[in-house]
Structure formats: structure tokens, C-alpha cells
Write a protein that holds these residues in place. Structure first.
Motif, PDB file in Angstrom:
ATOM      1  N   GLU A  68      65.919  58.468  73.210  1.00 32.16           N
ATOM      2  CA  GLU A  68      66.976  59.122  72.097  1.00 32.16           C
ATOM      3  C   GLU A  68      68.639  59.088  72.164  1.00 32.16           C
ATOM      4  OE1 GLU A  68      65.914  63.687  73.975  1.00 32.16           O
ATOM      5  OE2 GLU A  68      66.961  62.673  75.732  1.00 32.16           O
ATOM      6  N   ILE A  69      69.338  58.409  72.661  1.00 31.40           N
ATOM      7  CA  ILE A  69      70.427  57.700  72.093  1.00 31.40           C
ATOM      8  C   ILE A  69      70.314  56.280  71.495  1.00 31.40           C
ATOM      9  CG2 ILE A  69      72.425  56.278  73.197  1.00 31.40           C
ATOM     10  CD1 ILE A  69      71.558  56.961  75.626  1.00 31.40           C
ATOM     11  N   SER A  70      69.546  55.731  71.224  1.00 31.30           N
ATOM     12  CA  SER A  70      69.063  55.490  69.766  1.00 31.30           C
ATOM     13  C   SER A  70      68.680  55.869  68.685  1.00 31.30           C
ATOM     14  CB  SER A  70      67.480  53.970  69.742  1.00 31.30           C
ATOM     15  OG  SER A  70      67.621  53.998  69.134  1.00 31.30           O
ATOM     16  N   ALA A  71      67.375  56.979  68.630  1.00 28.40           N
ATOM     17  CA  ALA A  71      67.763  57.929  67.983  1.00 28.40           C
ATOM     18  C   ALA A  71      69.022  58.811  67.006  1.00 28.40           C
ATOM     19  CB  ALA A  71      66.623  58.818  68.019  1.00 28.40           C
ATOM     20  N   HIS A  72      69.798  59.407  68.135  1.00 28.20           N
ATOM     21  CA  HIS A  72      70.738  59.741  67.872  1.00 28.20           C
ATOM     22  C   HIS A  72      72.319  59.190  66.804  1.00 28.20           C
ATOM     23  CE1 HIS A  72      71.066  63.795  69.158  1.00 28.20           C
ATOM     24  NE2 HIS A  72      70.150  63.647  69.983  1.00 28.20           N
ATOM     25  N   LEU A  73      72.113  57.959  67.632  1.00 26.79           N
ATOM     26  CA  LEU A  73      72.944  56.900  66.807  1.00 26.79           C
ATOM     27  C   LEU A  73      72.377  55.722  65.661  1.00 26.79           C
ATOM     28  CD1 LEU A  73      74.496  55.222  70.051  1.00 26.79           C
ATOM     29  CD2 LEU A  73      75.206  56.990  68.514  1.00 26.79           C
ATOM     30  N   GLY A  74      70.997  55.888  64.654  1.00 22.45           N
ATOM     31  CA  GLY A  74      70.185  55.347  64.134  1.00 22.45           C
ATOM     32  C   GLY A  74      70.544  53.681  64.572  1.00 22.45           C
ATOM     33  N   LEU A  75      70.577  53.455  66.289  1.00 24.65           N
ATOM     34  CA  LEU A  75      69.729  51.629  65.876  1.00 24.65           C
ATOM     35  C   LEU A  75      68.805  51.696  66.942  1.00 24.65           C
ATOM     36  CD1 LEU A  75      73.757  51.899  67.362  1.00 24.65           C
ATOM     37  CD2 LEU A  75      73.455  50.345  65.082  1.00 24.65           C
ATOM     38  N   PRO A  76      68.930  49.773  66.659  1.00 28.55           N
ATOM     39  CA  PRO A  76      67.555  49.810  68.104  1.00 28.55           C
ATOM     40  C   PRO A  76      68.248  49.413  69.089  1.00 28.55           C
ATOM     41  CG  PRO A  76      68.181  48.374  66.010  1.00 28.55           C
ATOM     42  CD  PRO A  76      69.382  49.567  65.766  1.00 28.55           C
ATOM     43  N   VAL A  77      66.301  49.981  69.929  1.00 27.11           N
ATOM     44  CA  VAL A  77      66.702  50.276  71.524  1.00 27.11           C
ATOM     45  C   VAL A  77      67.445  49.220  71.931  1.00 27.11           C
ATOM     46  CG1 VAL A  77      65.543  50.704  73.204  1.00 27.11           C
ATOM     47  CG2 VAL A  77      65.106  51.893  71.178  1.00 27.11           C
ATOM     48  N   SER A  78      66.942  47.670  71.334  1.00 31.39           N
ATOM     49  CA  SER A  78      68.010  46.703  72.205  1.00 31.39           C
ATOM     50  C   SER A  78      68.956  46.467  71.422  1.00 31.39           C
ATOM     51  CB  SER A  78      67.047  45.392  71.291  1.00 31.39           C
ATOM     52  OG  SER A  78      67.590  44.851  70.016  1.00 31.39           O
ATOM     53  N   VAL A  79      69.520  47.139  70.536  1.00 26.65           N
ATOM     54  CA  VAL A  79      70.858  47.281  70.466  1.00 26.65           C
ATOM     55  C   VAL A  79      72.006  47.679  71.347  1.00 26.65           C
ATOM     56  CG1 VAL A  79      73.353  47.543  68.972  1.00 26.65           C
ATOM     57  CG2 VAL A  79      71.297  46.465  68.058  1.00 26.65           C
TER      58      VAL A  79
END
Length: 120
Positions: A68-79
Motif C-alpha cells: 500500500e505504501i508503494s502504491a500511495h507513493l508511486g514508487l517500486p516496492v524495492s525502493v
């Protein structure tokens, strides 16, 4: 905005992701983060904090999964995982494993209870 070399900065480009993580592809400390690990902020963002980390702390006032954090920020999960490992090391957030699935009772026991109720 135009860069001095005449090339525009690509917000989703690998250069930006490299800058955000400081060139790291993994955490400096061993962490057990997966897509469903829940993250909760311990406090608000502090002055001078990296913008992406401050955004994580702001949105995690209630438990959010890494995905969810990845989706909210629009960043890859690895980042996001690299950023979260830094926040965990600084004790700015807490990671909780997801609630384990409930253990269902044995089907034979359920059938016996139903049979007993029907005989009443």
C-alpha cells in the motif's frame, strides 16, 4: 523544467530512484519486510527528513502494508523497502507481521456439532 544539459528530469526514471535510495538496492540491516508487512509510524516527520521518508511517516499514522505504501507513493516496492529499512533503523516506524490466518477447526468436529444440534 529543463536541465543544464538540455535533458528533462524523468520523475519515474532510474536516476531518481538511485538518488532516493542513495544507490542502495537493499537494506543495510537485515529486515523481514514483505508485501503484507504492516508499517505504523511512531511519530510525525522531523525537519530535514528526506521527502519520501517524510511521506511514509505521514501516511502511516494507521497501519499500512508495504504494498500500500508503494502504491500511495508511486514508487517500486524495492525502493520503499530501502526507505523503510532506514526508518526502522532510526526507530521512526514499527513493522508488524500481518495477522496470521485463523486456524479452522477440524471438519469432522464441525460435522459432529451440526449432527448433534440436529438431534436436539
Amino acid at each position: 523544467m529543463t536541465q543544464p544539459s538540455g535533458q528533462e528530469w524523468d520523475e519515474g526514471g532510474p536516476e531518481r530512484l538511485y538518488v532516493i535510495t542513495g544507490g542502495r538496492s537493499g537494506s543495510s540491516a537485515p529486515t523481514e519486510l514483505d508485501l503484507v508487512t504492516l508499517i505504523v509510524a511512531k511519530s510525525g516527520p522531523r525537519p530535514g527528513m528526506q521527502p519520501e521518508q517524510a511521506a511514509i511517516v505521514r501516511i502511516c499514522h494507521r497501519p499500512l502494508s508495504v504494498a500500500e505504501i508503494s502504491a500511495h507513493l508511486g514508487l517500486p516496492v524495492s525502493v520503499v523497502t530501502v526507505l523503510l529499512s532506514d526508518l526502522l533503523a532510526e526507530q521512526r516506524v514499527v513493522a508488524r507481521p500481518p495477522v496470521p490466518p485463523a486456524q479452522l477447526p477440524d471438519i469432522a468436529l464441525i460435522e459432529a456439532v451440526i449432527d448433534g444440534l440436529q438431534k436436539l
